[in-house]
Structures are given as C-alpha cells and as structure tokens.
Design an enzyme around this catalytic site. Structure first.
Site, PDB file in Angstrom:
ATOM      1  N   ASP A 229     -34.431 -12.854   5.252  1.00  0.00           N
ATOM      2  CA  ASP A 229     -33.146 -11.975   4.778  1.00  0.00           C
ATOM      3  C   ASP A 229     -32.191 -12.448   5.878  1.00  0.00           C
ATOM      4  O   ASP A 229     -32.262 -12.343   6.742  1.00  0.00           O
ATOM      5  CB  ASP A 229     -33.254 -10.716   4.497  1.00  0.00           C
TER       6      ASP A 229
ATOM      7  N   ASP B 209     -39.437  -8.893  -3.007  1.00  0.00           N
ATOM      8  CA  ASP B 209     -39.721  -8.342  -1.944  1.00  0.00           C
ATOM      9  C   ASP B 209     -39.283  -6.563  -2.069  1.00  0.00           C
ATOM     10  O   ASP B 209     -38.553  -6.422  -2.805  1.00  0.00           O
ATOM     11  CB  ASP B 209     -39.268  -8.838  -0.628  1.00  0.00           C
TER      12      ASP B 209
END
Length: 376
Positions: free
Chosen positions: A92, A271
């Site tokens: 990320d 996720d």
C-alpha cells in the site's frame, strides 16, 4: 505480471483467475494477510506458508519507510530478503496512513507534509518519492499515491480529492517509467479509484483509472465508516467500468460476508487487518458464525476451535483452552486466534473460487452469508 481470467459465475459477476508475479502465482479471488511493518502480527512465515497457506501478503510504505527505513531495506536486498517471505508482496502506498495516523499533515499539489506518529519528525511524501520508496521495498505489486477522503465527505471536497489523486497518478506513472526496479524483478503499479460514496465521482474516477490502462486496478476509500449497502453499491458501480480482464483489488475490506458479497460484484483481491486484530481481541470467525471466545459460555466447551477450518490451531486446541489463554493474558491465545482467523479467511476465498469454477457461486453465497453472520 500477468492475469488470466478463467471463468465468471453463472448468476453473478464473481470471477476466478490466476495472477502471476515474479515471486509466484496467486489464485483469485484471494485474501492478503496484512503485514504492515513486514510482519503479520503474531504469525511466523512458516505458519503463513503451511497453516494459513497465504499466497501473498501486504506491507505498508508509510510504516516501512519510518521503520526499519530505506537504508536497512536496501542493504537487505528488499523486503522479500529482509523478512524471508519469498512469495508475492503488495505494498500500500501509505496514503491512507498519512491521512489517518500522521499529525499536522498538510496536503498540497506537490504532495503531503506530515509528522511521524513515532517521533514527530517531519517528512514529505510526493508521488515521485512514494514510487522511489516502493522501488526500494521491492514489492511485486505497488500502489499509486492517493488521497483517501474520510467518510462522510462533502461533495466538493471529495471531487477535489479525487482530481488530485488522478494528477498524482500521472506523476506516479511517469516516475516509474523513469526508474528501474532495484532488485531485478518486475513491479506492477495499481492505480486507485476514489470518489467517496458519490456515484458521479466514482463513475468519473473509474473511467479515468481505466483509461490509464495499468495492469491492475484498486478501489480505495471504502470500508471507512460508510454503511455496508453503500460500499456494495459503489463497488458494483466501479466494477461495471473497470476492465474485465485485469485484476480488481478492494482495499481494506473486510468481514467474511463483506468478502463474499464483493466477490459477487467482481472483486478479485482483498486485504484487511480484521482477522488478526479481532483475533488478538478474542473474536473468532468460523464456518458456523462469530465467536467471542472471552465469553464464560466457552469455559467448559472442550470441542475444537473449528473442525471445518483445516489448520493445526483450529483442529488441535479447544475453545475452553483458548478462553483460558485469553483469561490468563497468555500471548499464545492471541497467536492461535490470529492463525485460526487467517486460515479461515484463506479457506473461505478458496471455497468461493471452487464455487465460481463450478458455476454455483451465487446460490452458495446466499446460503453462506447469514451463516457467517451468526453470533454464537
């Protein structure tokens, strides 16, 4: 990176595919355990491989940049070498953490000036620097730098934030074209659709993102406090616009039933910290429903944690013993609960894939969702 779309369910938009990276292949739909600082909390790499059977894990640019830092990661040869995980990794970009954790942040066209949540030191993240940081981390899939607006957001703010995210994306793409991977393996950029819960903005953003023709696409800014119905509405809208033959990643989602509902809308990748965070607090997700293992009712329940979840933690420890560990404050309790929850999540998406391949996903999902939501 390569994505092969194998089939779509007969009565929904659920898809089964195969995502191939330099560090291995991933069967989709897939759930990615969150290893924010390069470590999935309370779970060893061996347990991730053998018990959880994780195919890919997630790391975070913001946290890894602050600790252990780029000098250490570069000297180690990247995150794969540093943490010993030789399967795929996604990072990320840190955009969400900059806006949720950092103090005294200032957003401007150049990027974001923020203070570290660790020591208060000041830093600047730009689209270019975030690409450079992710080059140094060495993840297989990297995320574009974006602004994640809070929920709720006013329309004008959400629109300006989305437009800034699009401009930053073009700078991310340009920076990657000017640089090379640090460790010899390909890195693939996923841009992020934003727009809060406004249909007009989500439509514009998904159209803009699709036009960049990146190898995969992500949907951000959901699961940030909006009602589940709005999440599903936005996700379904975006999936109708994003390219069919490229993977779709819904960021930060969610509960087991969130996964199944969004798979039905066409999402391939997920996720969330929920299986480990909730596990550390005594909440277990099972095929029969949700268990708060701290409740006294489990004190003399000598059945295994979940006989339908095929992992050592689930099949070899009883509910009574696990409750005892939590009552005694033993670290082992948090570890067993985390391993169980992650194993359950991975087996849930594997079961979903099997149903998609059989063409029976929609009916299976309709039966599973209320069962998973049951409070035991």
């Amino acid at each position: 990176m390569n994505f092969d779309l194998l089939t779509t369910d007969n009565n929904s938009q659920a898809r089964a595919g195969m995502l191939t990276t330099a560090h291995g292949s991933i069967e989709t739909p897939i759930f990615m355990p969150v290893g924010t600082v390069g470590s999935v909390k309370a779970v060893t790499q061996e347990q991730l491989r053998n018990d959880v059977q994780a195919q890919i894990i997630l790391g975070n640019t913001y946290h890894l940049y602050l600790r252990p830092g780029l000098e250490v990661l570069s000297a180690a040869g990247g995150l794969h070498s540093f943490n010993g995980w030789q399967r795929p990794i996604l990072t990320d970009s840190g955009g969400y953490q900059v806006f949720s954790l950092a103090a005294n942040r200032k957003i401007k066209e150049e990027g974001v000036v923020f203070q570290s949540h660790i020591d208060g030191s000041r830093h600047l993240f730009t689209p270019e620097s975030v690409m450079d940081i992710q080059r140094t981390i060495g993840a297989d899939i990297i995320m574009a730098f974006d602004e994640c607006p809070p929920y709720p957001s006013e329309f004008v703010y959400a629109r300006k934030s989305m437009e800034l995210t699009h401009r930053w994306l073009d700078r991310c793409i340009k920076r990657l074209a000017e640089t090379q991977p640090a460790y010899g393996h390909e890195q693939t950029l996923f841009p992020i659709v934003q727009g809060s819960t406004y249909k007009e903005l989500r439509t514009i953003s998904a159209t803009e993102i699709a036009a960049r023709e990146c190898a995969g696409n992500a949907i951000g800014g959901l699961s940030v406090g909006e009602p589940e119905a709005e999440m599903y509405e936005m996700c379904g809208l975006v999936c109708e616009i994003l390219p069919v033959h490229k993977p779709r990643y819904l960021m930060g989602v969610g509960t087991p039933w969130n996964l199944l509902e969004n798979i039905a809308l066409g999402i391939d990748m997920f996720d969330c910290v929920m299986p480990t965070r909730n596990g550390r607090n005594g909440m277990l997700f099972t095929w029969q429903g949700v268990i708060n293992i701290k409740n006294k009712k489990w004190a003399t329940d000598f059945s295994v944690i979940d006989e339908q979840t095929n992992c050592f933690a689930s099949n070899n420890y009883t509910k009574a013993y696990l409750r005892h560990l939590f009552a005694a404050g033993e670290i082992l309790g948090m570890q067993l609960a985390s391993i169980h929850n992650l194993s359950f999540y991975l087996q849930l998406v594997k079961a979903a894939r099997e149903q998609i391949l059989a063409g029976t996903y929609a009916a299976w999902k309709a039966a599973m969702v209320p069962q998973l939501q049951t409070r035991l």
